[in-house]
Design an enzyme around this catalytic site. Sequence first.
Site, PDB file in Angstrom:
ATOM      1  N   MET A  14      -7.747   0.054   6.101  1.00  0.00           N
ATOM      2  CA  MET A  14      -8.650  -0.741   5.264  1.00  0.00           C
ATOM      3  C   MET A  14      -8.839  -2.114   5.879  1.00  0.00           C
ATOM      4  O   MET A  14      -7.859  -2.736   6.308  1.00  0.00           O
ATOM      5  CB  MET A  14      -8.050  -0.956   3.865  1.00  0.00           C
ATOM      6  CG  MET A  14      -7.872   0.290   3.046  1.00  0.00           C
ATOM      7  SD  MET A  14      -9.408   0.988   2.495  1.00  0.00           S
ATOM      8  CE  MET A  14      -9.890  -0.154   1.250  1.00  0.00           C
ATOM      9  N   CYS A  94      -1.334   6.434   0.854  1.00  0.00           N
ATOM     10  CA  CYS A  94      -1.403   5.008   0.554  1.00  0.00           C
ATOM     11  C   CYS A  94      -0.619   4.694  -0.719  1.00  0.00           C
ATOM     12  O   CYS A  94      -0.873   5.288  -1.767  1.00  0.00           O
ATOM     13  CB  CYS A  94      -2.860   4.581   0.399  1.00  0.00           C
ATOM     14  SG  CYS A  94      -2.988   2.844   0.005  1.00  0.00           S
ATOM     15  N   ASN A 206       2.311  10.389  12.818  1.00  0.00           N
ATOM     16  CA  ASN A 206       1.875   8.994  12.675  1.00  0.00           C
ATOM     17  C   ASN A 206       3.067   8.145  12.234  1.00  0.00           C
ATOM     18  O   ASN A 206       3.968   8.621  11.565  1.00  0.00           O
ATOM     19  CB  ASN A 206       0.744   8.921  11.626  1.00  0.00           C
ATOM     20  CG  ASN A 206       0.435   7.497  11.185  1.00  0.00           C
ATOM     21  OD1 ASN A 206       0.615   7.134  10.020  1.00  0.00           O
ATOM     22  ND2 ASN A 206      -0.014   6.672  12.096  1.00  0.00           N
TER      23      ASN A 206
HETATM   24  C1  LIG Z   1      -4.261  -2.981   7.394  1.00  0.00           C
HETATM   25  C2  LIG Z   1      -3.919  -1.528   7.146  1.00  0.00           C
HETATM   26  C3  LIG Z   1      -4.729  -0.770   6.331  1.00  0.00           C
HETATM   27  C4  LIG Z   1      -4.447   0.591   6.108  1.00  0.00           C
HETATM   28  N1  LIG Z   1      -5.325   1.341   5.379  1.00  0.00           N
HETATM   29  C5  LIG Z   1      -5.141   2.682   5.283  1.00  0.00           C
HETATM   30  C6  LIG Z   1      -6.124   3.524   4.697  1.00  0.00           C
HETATM   31  O1  LIG Z   1      -7.209   3.088   4.290  1.00  0.00           O
HETATM   32  N2  LIG Z   1      -5.845   4.856   4.605  1.00  0.00           N
HETATM   33  C7  LIG Z   1      -4.674   5.389   5.085  1.00  0.00           C
HETATM   34  O2  LIG Z   1      -4.471   6.605   4.998  1.00  0.00           O
HETATM   35  N3  LIG Z   1      -3.744   4.617   5.663  1.00  0.00           N
HETATM   36  C8  LIG Z   1      -3.964   3.299   5.795  1.00  0.00           C
HETATM   37  N4  LIG Z   1      -3.049   2.527   6.461  1.00  0.00           N
HETATM   38  C9  LIG Z   1      -1.859   3.167   7.048  1.00  0.00           C
HETATM   39  C10 LIG Z   1      -2.140   3.591   8.502  1.00  0.00           C
HETATM   40  O3  LIG Z   1      -3.179   4.537   8.556  1.00  0.00           O
HETATM   41  C11 LIG Z   1      -0.877   4.196   9.144  1.00  0.00           C
HETATM   42  O4  LIG Z   1      -0.519   5.347   8.433  1.00  0.00           O
HETATM   43  C12 LIG Z   1       0.302   3.231   9.133  1.00  0.00           C
HETATM   44  O5  LIG Z   1      -0.081   1.937   9.557  1.00  0.00           O
HETATM   45  C13 LIG Z   1       1.432   3.750  10.038  1.00  0.00           C
HETATM   46  O6  LIG Z   1       0.988   3.911  11.358  1.00  0.00           O
HETATM   47  P1  LIG Z   1       1.309   2.800  12.506  1.00  0.00           P
HETATM   48  O7  LIG Z   1       2.790   2.561  12.481  1.00  0.00           O
HETATM   49  O8  LIG Z   1       0.831   3.421  13.784  1.00  0.00           O
HETATM   50  O9  LIG Z   1       0.565   1.560  12.121  1.00  0.00           O
HETATM   51  C14 LIG Z   1      -3.303   1.178   6.691  1.00  0.00           C
HETATM   52  C15 LIG Z   1      -2.488   0.393   7.515  1.00  0.00           C
HETATM   53  C16 LIG Z   1      -2.790  -0.941   7.755  1.00  0.00           C
HETATM   54  C17 LIG Z   1      -1.912  -1.755   8.682  1.00  0.00           C
END
Ligand SMILES: Cc1cc2nc3c(=O)[nH]c(=O)nc-3n(C[C@H](O)[C@H](O)[C@H](O)COP(=O)(O)O)c2cc1C
Length: 341
Positions: A14, A94, A206
């Site tokens: 987001m 989320c 992920n």
């Molecule tokens: C700013 C931000 C917004 C996010 N918005 C969403 C979202 O809209 N939908 C979702 O499924 N996950 C959302 N996430 C989670 C990420 O998709 C991801 O699952 C999470 O950051 C873990 O992965 P990473 O360690 O590679 O960042 C968001 C993460 C961040 C940092």
Amino acid sequence: MFDLDFPLSIAPMMEWTDRHYRFLMRKITQKTILYTEMVTAEAILRGNQEKLLGKSEDGPCVLQLGGDSPEKILQAARIGAEFCYDALNLNVGCPSERVQNGSFGACLMKEPNLVAELMLAMAEGSKLPVSVKHRIGVNGLESYDDLSKFVQIVHERGKTNHFIVHARIAILEGLSPSENRNIPPLRYDDVHRLKKDFPHLKIEINGGIKDLNDAIFQIDSGIDAVMIGRAAYENPMIFRFADSIFTNQGINSDLEKKNSINIMNPESFNWDKLNEEIEMYLSDWVAQGGRIHTVLRHALGFFYGQKGGRIFRRYLSENMHKSPSDIRLFKNAIASSGVLD
Ligand SMILES: Cc1cc2nc3c(=O)[nH]c(=O)nc-3n(C[C@H](O)[C@H](O)[C@H](O)COP(=O)(O)O)c2cc1C
């Protein structure tokens, strides 16, 4: 329709993975699968659909939906498909309170039968491939058996074959979304076990993947695909070698033959072309009344960790608000910071 077999994707985020960010990422990697920010079914049914769903980029892109009503998800999926996405994804990961108040997102992990219905509705409405993005659990439902039951039900009743698993549980009370992305420990073993127990499903991992080396490690361990979130935003250029390192079958065999020097040729990125494309894009955007910072805020990390990278970042962030129509700002930031000297 674009190819969805590439084993690397950038997570839905987001405020971050909007159309401008995706446009910029497409200039770095043509094959990586991009995800939109989550858009709720309610918003699609009531809001400005062009603003919510319009795309500026080419290449494989998946629309992520949020919602808990199969009827609304079906209608939203039908509308989403008209905007030429290649697949749809349901957000079951989320933990934010706003999302929980609508009782969807991670709290749906407690209701696999409803998730199965939502998945059927999403597929029926869109006629596109569908996937679900979820956690390994939520507080109270934290064991591998709970996770495995969730996947089994959503697969069997929801006819879902693609699971994107954030390898942490979500704590539904007491932690902010950001804490929920850091505090619960990563349990990669659970995701690997899922792949062993459900070898016919596409299991994408992920959470905490920092770079393409981590992604290679996961693919080598038998996982089908890797989704990268924060690292893709903070340091977008880690994706510059994605198209040559990975193939639809996994890892490029030239790389396995240790022929990586050709693949990772540092000269291979065409900055002049990128500058030109960004200028053209900004010129269109400004002509529509847009401000450059809406686009260039996503480019702040382009030289992350490199000599001059901080100066580049500061130059861009200080000037993009001062000069909201200066379409040459990206190029000037490169020149002033000396990042390419
Ligand atoms: C700013 C931000 C917004 C996010 N918005 C969403 C979202 O809209 N939908 C979702 O499924 N996950 C959302 N996430 C989670 C990420 O998709 C991801 O699952 C999470 O950051 C873990 O992965 P990473 O360690 O590679 O960042 C968001 C993460 C961040 C940092």
